[in-house]
Enzyme design. Structure first.
Site, mmCIF file in Angstrom:
data_model
loop_
_atom_site.group_PDB
_atom_site.id
_atom_site.type_symbol
_atom_site.label_atom_id
_atom_site.label_comp_id
_atom_site.label_asym_id
_atom_site.label_seq_id
_atom_site.Cartn_x
_atom_site.Cartn_y
_atom_site.Cartn_z
ATOM 1 N N PHE A 90 13.718 4.891 10.501
ATOM 2 C CA PHE A 90 12.376 4.497 10.092
ATOM 3 C C PHE A 90 11.530 5.742 9.885
ATOM 4 O O PHE A 90 11.410 6.581 10.777
ATOM 5 C CB PHE A 90 11.748 3.564 11.123
ATOM 6 C CG PHE A 90 10.598 2.801 10.545
ATOM 7 C CD1 PHE A 90 10.821 1.677 9.757
ATOM 8 C CD2 PHE A 90 9.295 3.225 10.744
ATOM 9 C CE1 PHE A 90 9.761 0.988 9.186
ATOM 10 C CE2 PHE A 90 8.224 2.537 10.174
ATOM 11 C CZ PHE A 90 8.461 1.415 9.403
ATOM 12 N N ASP A 102 14.538 -0.235 0.302
ATOM 13 C CA ASP A 102 15.202 -0.518 1.573
ATOM 14 C C ASP A 102 16.242 -1.606 1.317
ATOM 15 O O ASP A 102 17.254 -1.319 0.696
ATOM 16 C CB ASP A 102 14.109 -0.932 2.575
ATOM 17 C CG ASP A 102 14.597 -0.992 4.005
ATOM 18 O OD1 ASP A 102 15.179 -0.020 4.473
ATOM 19 O OD2 ASP A 102 14.390 -2.027 4.662
ATOM 20 N N LYS A 149 17.117 4.182 0.738
ATOM 21 C CA LYS A 149 17.976 4.059 1.920
ATOM 22 C C LYS A 149 19.226 3.282 1.520
ATOM 23 O O LYS A 149 19.308 2.077 1.724
ATOM 24 C CB LYS A 149 17.242 3.246 3.004
ATOM 25 C CG LYS A 149 16.319 4.009 3.907
ATOM 26 C CD LYS A 149 15.854 3.094 5.038
ATOM 27 C CE LYS A 149 14.697 3.698 5.790
ATOM 28 N NZ LYS A 149 14.067 2.722 6.718
ATOM 29 N N ASP A 208 3.911 3.677 6.413
ATOM 30 C CA ASP A 208 3.231 3.418 7.688
ATOM 31 C C ASP A 208 4.169 2.900 8.767
ATOM 32 O O ASP A 208 5.256 2.387 8.494
ATOM 33 C CB ASP A 208 2.145 2.368 7.490
ATOM 34 C CG ASP A 208 2.732 0.964 7.309
ATOM 35 O OD1 ASP A 208 3.579 0.792 6.408
ATOM 36 O OD2 ASP A 208 2.377 0.060 8.088
ATOM 37 N N LYS A 236 0.810 -1.195 0.000
ATOM 38 C CA LYS A 236 0.000 0.000 0.000
ATOM 39 C C LYS A 236 0.850 1.253 0.000
ATOM 40 O O LYS A 236 0.361 2.339 -0.333
ATOM 41 C CB LYS A 236 -0.848 0.023 1.279
ATOM 42 C CG LYS A 236 -1.829 -1.103 1.406
ATOM 43 C CD LYS A 236 -2.487 -1.032 2.797
ATOM 44 C CE LYS A 236 -2.743 -2.393 3.315
ATOM 45 N NZ LYS A 236 -3.188 -2.410 4.705
ATOM 46 N N GLY A 237 2.116 1.127 0.396
ATOM 47 C CA GLY A 237 2.957 2.287 0.657
ATOM 48 C C GLY A 237 3.052 3.316 -0.458
ATOM 49 O O GLY A 237 3.219 4.491 -0.203
ATOM 50 N N GLU A 267 7.614 2.399 -6.580
ATOM 51 C CA GLU A 267 7.702 1.985 -5.178
ATOM 52 C C GLU A 267 7.845 3.195 -4.261
ATOM 53 O O GLU A 267 8.343 4.245 -4.677
ATOM 54 C CB GLU A 267 8.921 1.066 -4.993
ATOM 55 C CG GLU A 267 8.568 -0.396 -4.836
ATOM 56 C CD GLU A 267 7.968 -0.737 -3.473
ATOM 57 O OE1 GLU A 267 7.192 0.082 -2.919
ATOM 58 O OE2 GLU A 267 8.267 -1.811 -2.960
ATOM 59 N N ASP A 268 7.418 3.024 -3.024
ATOM 60 C CA ASP A 268 7.577 4.085 -2.041
ATOM 61 C C ASP A 268 9.044 4.245 -1.650
ATOM 62 O O ASP A 268 9.602 5.318 -1.726
ATOM 63 C CB ASP A 268 6.701 3.824 -0.797
ATOM 64 C CG ASP A 268 6.838 2.404 -0.249
ATOM 65 O OD1 ASP A 268 7.622 1.606 -0.795
ATOM 66 O OD2 ASP A 268 6.163 2.093 0.746
#
Ligand code: IMP
Ligand code: MG
Length: 181
Positions: free
Chosen positions: A153, A104, A132, A160, A44-45, A100-101
């Protein structure tokens, strides 16, 4: 009780996000001139990023959504992901952009890429709003990259913590005590 009470600091302001999204939209519009890309976002990000990004894309494009979850628990990244919701459309022969959000470890995205490649699109490009770099475990090439963030984070603008804070307009870092709740 307000969400704002949980915020330690704003890391990336809504203005900076807006500028970055506009810049990426212009890059995509330039690179895909004469083509009709299919923008695929990972729920959902990335839902807010996707919604804002497509409004900065000036070439005709279609959108579709996928939902995946990491297989396995805790910190063990098996590299396997489970498809919760698959695409509605066939991507064969299409120019796909995966939206993508945040990049990572890259584990989820690299698995997804492999899966999409098997469906034989004409091309696949990766786009992530946040990156990141310190956390990468897999080497992935981002054709479109927004903002590099430290190994902290972050929440907000779709991201979220425990399904909360996605609706914050700025990207924030939470107070440490929030994570213990
Ligand atoms: P990975 O690249 O396979 O490790 O997983 C990336 C996913 O983890 C992202 O798509 C996010 O949903 C989530 N994620 C990674 N870092 C953060 C963060 O700082 N805040 C919120 N979600 C994050
Ligand atoms: Mg995500």
């Amino acid at each position: 009780m307000s969400m704002n009470d949980d915020i330690r600091s704003v890391l990336i302001s809504r203005e900076e996000i807006e500028k970055t999204v506009a810049r990426i939209g212009a890059e995509i519009s330039r690179d895909y001139a004469g083509k009709e890309p299919m923008m695929i976002s990972v729920l959902k990000g990335a839902f807010i990023f996707m919604a804002d990004l497509v409004r900065h894309v000036t070439v005709p494009c279609s959108v579709d959504f996928m939902s995946v979850s990491s297989y396995g628990k805790g910190t063990r990244t098996s590299g396997e992901v489970q498809i919760i919701k698959d695409l509605d459309t066939n991507i064969e022969g299409k120019h796909v952009i995966v939206v993508e959000d945040i990049l990572d470890s890259g584990v989820t995205l690299s698995y997804l890429l492999e899966l999409l490649h098997a469906r034989r699109p004409a091309s696949i490009a990766l786009c992530a709003l946040f990156d990141k770099p310190k956390r990468h475990k897999v080497e992935l090439e981002l054709a479109y990259k927004g903002i590099e963030v430290p190994d902290e984070f972050i929440v907000g603008y779709g991201l979220d913590y425990a399904e909360k804070y996605r609706n914050l307009p700025d990207v924030c870092v939470l107070k440490p005590e929030v994570y213990g709740k």
